[in-house]
Design an enzyme around this catalytic site. Sequence first.
Site, PDB file in Angstrom:
ATOM      1  N   ARG A 281       0.918   8.781  10.555  1.00 37.54           N
ATOM      2  CA  ARG A 281       0.543  10.181  10.407  1.00 37.54           C
ATOM      3  C   ARG A 281      -0.707  10.539  11.208  1.00 37.54           C
ATOM      4  NH1 ARG A 281       1.649   9.174   5.193  1.00 37.54           N
ATOM      5  NH2 ARG A 281       3.284  10.398   4.153  1.00 37.54           N
TER       6      ARG A 281
ATOM      7  N   GLU B 211       0.064  -9.147  -1.147  1.00 33.48           N
ATOM      8  CA  GLU B 211      -0.674  -8.601  -0.001  1.00 33.48           C
ATOM      9  C   GLU B 211      -1.870  -7.778  -0.500  1.00 33.48           C
ATOM     10  OE1 GLU B 211       1.268  -7.347   3.985  1.00 33.48           O
ATOM     11  OE2 GLU B 211       0.380  -5.499   3.209  1.00 33.48           O
TER      12      GLU B 211
ATOM     13  N   ASP C 124       0.789  -1.238   0.000  1.00 38.26           N
ATOM     14  CA  ASP C 124       0.000   0.000   0.000  1.00 38.26           C
ATOM     15  C   ASP C 124       0.821   1.289   0.000  1.00 38.26           C
ATOM     16  OD1 ASP C 124       1.069   0.081   2.562  1.00 38.26           O
ATOM     17  OD2 ASP C 124      -0.794  -0.464   3.559  1.00 38.26           O
TER      18      ASP C 124
ATOM     19  N   HIS D 234      10.864   6.545  16.108  1.00 37.17           N
ATOM     20  CA  HIS D 234      10.899   6.924  14.694  1.00 37.17           C
ATOM     21  C   HIS D 234      11.553   8.294  14.548  1.00 37.17           C
ATOM     22  CE1 HIS D 234       9.380   7.629  10.579  1.00 37.17           C
ATOM     23  NE2 HIS D 234       9.180   6.327  10.525  1.00 37.17           N
TER      24      HIS D 234
ATOM     25  N   HIS E  47       4.469   5.463  14.513  1.00 37.77           N
ATOM     26  CA  HIS E  47       4.901   6.419  13.506  1.00 37.77           C
ATOM     27  C   HIS E  47       3.763   6.987  12.664  1.00 37.77           C
ATOM     28  CE1 HIS E  47       4.430   2.796  11.082  1.00 37.77           C
ATOM     29  NE2 HIS E  47       4.366   3.575  10.025  1.00 37.77           N
TER      30      HIS E  47
ATOM     31  N   GLU F 118      -2.426   5.219   2.492  1.00 40.95           N
ATOM     32  CA  GLU F 118      -2.274   3.803   2.141  1.00 40.95           C
ATOM     33  C   GLU F 118      -3.567   3.155   1.647  1.00 40.95           C
ATOM     34  OE1 GLU F 118       1.050   4.704   5.066  1.00 40.95           O
ATOM     35  OE2 GLU F 118      -1.071   5.219   4.890  1.00 40.95           O
TER      36      GLU F 118
END
Length: 372
Positions: A215, A119, A97, A246, A213, A133
């Site tokens: 967003r 996937e 993705d 991160h 991590h 994604e």
Amino acid sequence: MTKNLIIFGTRPEAIKMAPLVRAFQNEKDQFETRVCVTAQHREMLDPVLDFFQIKPNYDLDLMKPNHNLYSLTSEILLGLKPILEEFQPDYVYVHGDTTTTMASSIAAFYAGAKVCHVEAGLRTNNKLSPFPEEINRQVTGRIADYHFAPTEQAKQNLLSENVSEKSILVTGNTVIDALFESSVLVENNENNEIVEIKSIVDFTKKIILVTGHRRENHGQGFISICEALKEIAQSNPEVQIIYPVHLNPNVKKPVYDLLSDIDNIKLIEPLAYPAFVWLMNKSYLIITDSGGIQEEAPSLGKPVLVMRETTERPEAVAAGTVILVGTDKEKIIFECTNLLNNNDKYYAMSSLHNPYGTGDACQKIVEFIKSK
């Protein structure tokens, strides 16, 4: 001879595609297989390539400071054009993705190659979660000629979008192939990073491994996460929290501001894949917002608390190997404390069957393509 081009750009993609590269390269009589990396995440990609001993045939080297989705997408499309024209692959394999996945599938479609989506079929059906994604995988799904779905649920998602059943193969997830190979390698070959971890981690304590991590958790989300971790650490001195932080400043700043002065929380630099697999294996439980860890940890018998409101991996929730906690401070504290103190709950969760396969996904893909 059938020509394969396998394209990826980030660390998670590299991990999940590495065993597929190896599986196809073991079939040299039938396939010419080349690898292209976009290097969407340069500094996190290269150690994985080294670990799995993959030498890309093409490297777009696109990672730049302040990259954005607009520039990255356009540069992937333009960068792949001469490669596709020169090699003229029969099949192009993309994973999951990422922006690399979406842009590469468009480029392969323009070039007339058949697009194979590894996937495939994961969905939240909320285009803003995870962003970008969810739309990346939906766009790729519309373009793909063949869909390698990790689970029956992923297959059903595709069928509900009118994807032909003949184009779908349920394989399990290739991350399990990678995990089994990696676990053996790291147990037999300690590296400097693992030695360093051993020097700072107190393995007489219950180790909670944390990663974060995404967003959508930036801002108040990470503040709530950190407040929860602080309370867990202070209320449970028998626990040690290990948090590889991160590099994104939206993550790093609140984490260090709120957690750096707590004795039983160790904030460390991001770990390369081998050391991370080793540390996962030594942990008691894992708190994360990562997609891949939801798949990997159950194979190691590790319960997972997922700091997301939605997941495109509902099989793990249904199987009971993960619990969604979002960024709700009280929920994170409650579920973590329950797993620390309720042995029956912990052992029930850690012994459940992993819904993501048994480590033979790549061989299934190879056999499927051989039959075409």
